[in-house]
Design a protein around this motif. Structure first.
Motif, PDB file in Angstrom:
ATOM      1  N   GLY A  18       0.805  -1.223   0.000  1.00  0.00           N
ATOM      2  CA  GLY A  18       0.000   0.000   0.000  1.00  0.00           C
ATOM      3  C   GLY A  18       0.831   1.261   0.000  1.00  0.00           C
ATOM      4  N   SER A  19       1.911   1.276   0.778  1.00  0.00           N
ATOM      5  CA  SER A  19       2.742   2.479   0.827  1.00  0.00           C
ATOM      6  C   SER A  19       3.426   2.734  -0.507  1.00  0.00           C
ATOM      7  N   ARG A  20       3.787   1.663  -1.206  1.00  0.00           N
ATOM      8  CA  ARG A  20       4.378   1.823  -2.531  1.00  0.00           C
ATOM      9  C   ARG A  20       3.370   2.404  -3.516  1.00  0.00           C
ATOM     10  N   ILE A  21       2.137   1.907  -3.442  1.00  0.00           N
ATOM     11  CA  ILE A  21       1.088   2.428  -4.325  1.00  0.00           C
ATOM     12  C   ILE A  21       0.821   3.894  -4.011  1.00  0.00           C
ATOM     13  N   ALA A  22       0.714   4.213  -2.721  1.00  0.00           N
ATOM     14  CA  ALA A  22       0.454   5.603  -2.321  1.00  0.00           C
ATOM     15  C   ALA A  22       1.558   6.537  -2.805  1.00  0.00           C
ATOM     16  N   LEU A  23       2.801   6.092  -2.712  1.00  0.00           N
ATOM     17  CA  LEU A  23       3.925   6.920  -3.144  1.00  0.00           C
ATOM     18  C   LEU A  23       3.886   7.151  -4.655  1.00  0.00           C
ATOM     19  N   LEU A  24       3.557   6.112  -5.420  1.00  0.00           N
ATOM     20  CA  LEU A  24       3.465   6.256  -6.873  1.00  0.00           C
ATOM     21  C   LEU A  24       2.310   7.175  -7.266  1.00  0.00           C
ATOM     22  N   GLY A  29       0.843  13.072  -9.022  1.00  0.00           N
ATOM     23  CA  GLY A  29       0.124  14.313  -8.769  1.00  0.00           C
ATOM     24  C   GLY A  29      -1.207  14.143  -8.083  1.00  0.00           C
ATOM     25  N   ALA A  30      -1.536  12.909  -7.688  1.00  0.00           N
ATOM     26  CA  ALA A  30      -2.805  12.669  -6.994  1.00  0.00           C
ATOM     27  C   ALA A  30      -2.744  13.209  -5.565  1.00  0.00           C
ATOM     28  N   LYS A  31      -3.909  13.554  -5.031  1.00  0.00           N
ATOM     29  CA  LYS A  31      -4.028  13.966  -3.635  1.00  0.00           C
ATOM     30  C   LYS A  31      -4.453  12.732  -2.841  1.00  0.00           C
ATOM     31  N   VAL A  32      -3.484  12.112  -2.190  1.00  0.00           N
ATOM     32  CA  VAL A  32      -3.674  10.781  -1.613  1.00  0.00           C
ATOM     33  C   VAL A  32      -4.028  10.859  -0.130  1.00  0.00           C
ATOM     34  N   THR A  33      -5.030  10.068   0.252  1.00  0.00           N
ATOM     35  CA  THR A  33      -5.365   9.861   1.657  1.00  0.00           C
ATOM     36  C   THR A  33      -5.263   8.377   1.958  1.00  0.00           C
ATOM     37  N   VAL A  34      -4.511   8.030   2.992  1.00  0.00           N
ATOM     38  CA  VAL A  34      -4.375   6.647   3.434  1.00  0.00           C
ATOM     39  C   VAL A  34      -5.326   6.408   4.593  1.00  0.00           C
ATOM     40  N   MET A  35      -6.087   5.323   4.517  1.00  0.00           N
ATOM     41  CA  MET A  35      -6.966   4.907   5.605  1.00  0.00           C
ATOM     42  C   MET A  35      -6.431   3.589   6.138  1.00  0.00           C
ATOM     43  N   ASP A  36      -5.991   3.599   7.409  1.00  0.00           N
ATOM     44  CA  ASP A  36      -5.341   2.415   7.969  1.00  0.00           C
ATOM     45  C   ASP A  36      -5.357   2.517   9.491  1.00  0.00           C
ATOM     46  N   ARG A  37      -4.886   1.470  10.146  1.00  0.00           N
ATOM     47  CA  ARG A  37      -4.811   1.487  11.611  1.00  0.00           C
ATOM     48  C   ARG A  37      -3.651   2.340  12.102  1.00  0.00           C
ATOM     49  N   VAL A  45       1.294  12.188   2.532  1.00  0.00           N
ATOM     50  CA  VAL A  45      -0.127  11.972   2.245  1.00  0.00           C
ATOM     51  C   VAL A  45      -0.956  12.277   3.484  1.00  0.00           C
ATOM     52  N   ASP A  46      -2.264  12.424   3.273  1.00  0.00           N
ATOM     53  CA  ASP A  46      -3.218  12.562   4.364  1.00  0.00           C
ATOM     54  C   ASP A  46      -3.418  11.203   5.034  1.00  0.00           C
ATOM     55  N   ILE A 200       4.489  -4.898  -8.741  1.00  0.00           N
ATOM     56  CA  ILE A 200       3.027  -5.001  -8.625  1.00  0.00           C
ATOM     57  C   ILE A 200       2.405  -3.640  -8.332  1.00  0.00           C
ATOM     58  N   ALA A 201       3.057  -2.845  -7.490  1.00  0.00           N
ATOM     59  CA  ALA A 201       2.540  -1.496  -7.224  1.00  0.00           C
ATOM     60  C   ALA A 201       2.467  -0.696  -8.512  1.00  0.00           C
ATOM     61  N   GLY A 202       3.498  -0.805  -9.337  1.00  0.00           N
ATOM     62  CA  GLY A 202       3.491  -0.103 -10.615  1.00  0.00           C
ATOM     63  C   GLY A 202       2.373  -0.560 -11.527  1.00  0.00           C
ATOM     64  N   ARG A 203       2.145  -1.874 -11.580  1.00  0.00           N
ATOM     65  CA  ARG A 203       1.073  -2.410 -12.426  1.00  0.00           C
ATOM     66  C   ARG A 203      -0.304  -1.965 -11.929  1.00  0.00           C
ATOM     67  N   ILE A 204      -0.457  -1.896 -10.609  1.00  0.00           N
ATOM     68  CA  ILE A 204      -1.740  -1.461 -10.048  1.00  0.00           C
ATOM     69  C   ILE A 204      -2.000  -0.004 -10.402  1.00  0.00           C
ATOM     70  N   VAL A 205      -0.998   0.856 -10.259  1.00  0.00           N
ATOM     71  CA  VAL A 205      -1.179   2.272 -10.584  1.00  0.00           C
ATOM     72  C   VAL A 205      -1.441   2.448 -12.084  1.00  0.00           C
ATOM     73  N   GLU A 206      -0.763   1.672 -12.915  1.00  0.00           N
ATOM     74  CA  GLU A 206      -1.030   1.719 -14.356  1.00  0.00           C
ATOM     75  C   GLU A 206      -2.479   1.336 -14.652  1.00  0.00           C
ATOM     76  N   SER A 207      -2.978   0.323 -13.963  1.00  0.00           N
ATOM     77  CA  SER A 207      -4.364  -0.125 -14.177  1.00  0.00           C
ATOM     78  C   SER A 207      -5.360   0.924 -13.720  1.00  0.00           C
TER      79      SER A 207
END
Length: 251
Positions: A18-24, A29-37, A45-46, A200-207
């Motif tokens: 998740g942190s890799r995806i959030a960083l990508l 240029g996305a405004k990212v908010t992480v929801m986690d424990r 990020v927020d 995998i993080a890269g592939r997810i962001v591409e998708s």
């Protein structure tokens, strides 16, 4: 699609994947908010603290989204049990379905009205190859991810023509701390491939950026997904020897 200025909420965004995806996403240029424990480390990020494992915690998380516009919801948070189904505790059983299936549905409910009003949005559900090829000793994990796959397909049909896209992404096993020592032994005994989390993080962001529909990551697993849908008996026989070998881990 450009992710510039898109308001993205990602559950489980403090974990290794998740942190890799959030960083990508942030780099795009996305405004990212992480929801986690727990808050993510060293990420610009927020953060929204939540507990998706209980009905009360999940409802509190959903209420936090009432006045927070979300352009892209990424349901990534997940829980896994590896072992005979009867060995999973009732508490962990409930947690698995709450986090893997109920939470994505409830959070989708929370953000959909705003997306419909704006005429645009994207729901991204990160499932698993195990949600299509239902492995022995992963019964609750596989079935919860199978439910997420079914929800994604039904939702895509429901929101068709509204400007809202639904993306279902199914990676195979990823090399992270999510895997217990016994899962690693399972992978070694069955020669199961495990992918690099950066890849995998890269592939997810591409998708996400491509607003893809169903995305299955990994070969030959992606082929097995189609084969399992058409001829599950063939897949049963292909997996049987490995299943018997893995059962020895719990003898």
């Amino acid at each position: 699609m450009s992710l510039e200025s898109k308001r993205v909420l990602i559950t489980g965004g403090s974990g290794e994947l998740g942190s890799r995806i959030a960083l990508l996403l942030d780099a795009e240029g996305a405004k990212v908010t992480v929801m986690d424990r727990q808050p993510p480390r060293n990420l610009p990020v927020d953060f929204l603290r939540c507990d998706l494992a209980s009905a009360e915690g999940l409802e509190e998380a959903a209420l936090q989204l009432d006045d927070r516009p979300v352009d892209i919801l990424v349901n990534l948070a997940g829980v896994q049990h590896f072992g005979p189904v009867e060995s999973q505790t009732p508490a962990h059983l409930q947690t698995t379905y709450m986090v893997n299936l109920v939470a994505p549905v409830r959070l989708t409910q929370a953000v959909l009205p705003g997306m419909r009003a704006r005429g645009s949005g994207q729901i991204v559900n990160v499932g698993s190859i195990f949600g299509s090829i239902n492995f022995a000793h992963f019964a609750t994990y596989s079935s919860s991810k199978a439910g997420l796959r079914g929800f994604s397909q039904a939702l895509r049909r429901e929101v068709a023509g509204s400007g809202i896209d639904v993306t279902y992404i199914a990676p195979r096993a990823v090399k992270t701390g999510f895997n217990s020592p016994k899962v690693l032994e399972f992978a070694a005994r069955t020669k199961m491939a495990m992918d690099d989390p950066d890849k995998i993080a890269g592939r997810i962001v591409e998708s996400i950026a491509g607003r893809r529909g169903d995305v299955y990551l990994g070969f030959p697993e992606a082929v097995f997904v189609r084969l399992n849908a058409l001829a599950p008996g063939l897949v049963d026989r292909a997996l049987a020897a490995g299943d018997r070998e893995v059962a020895k881990l719990f003898a």
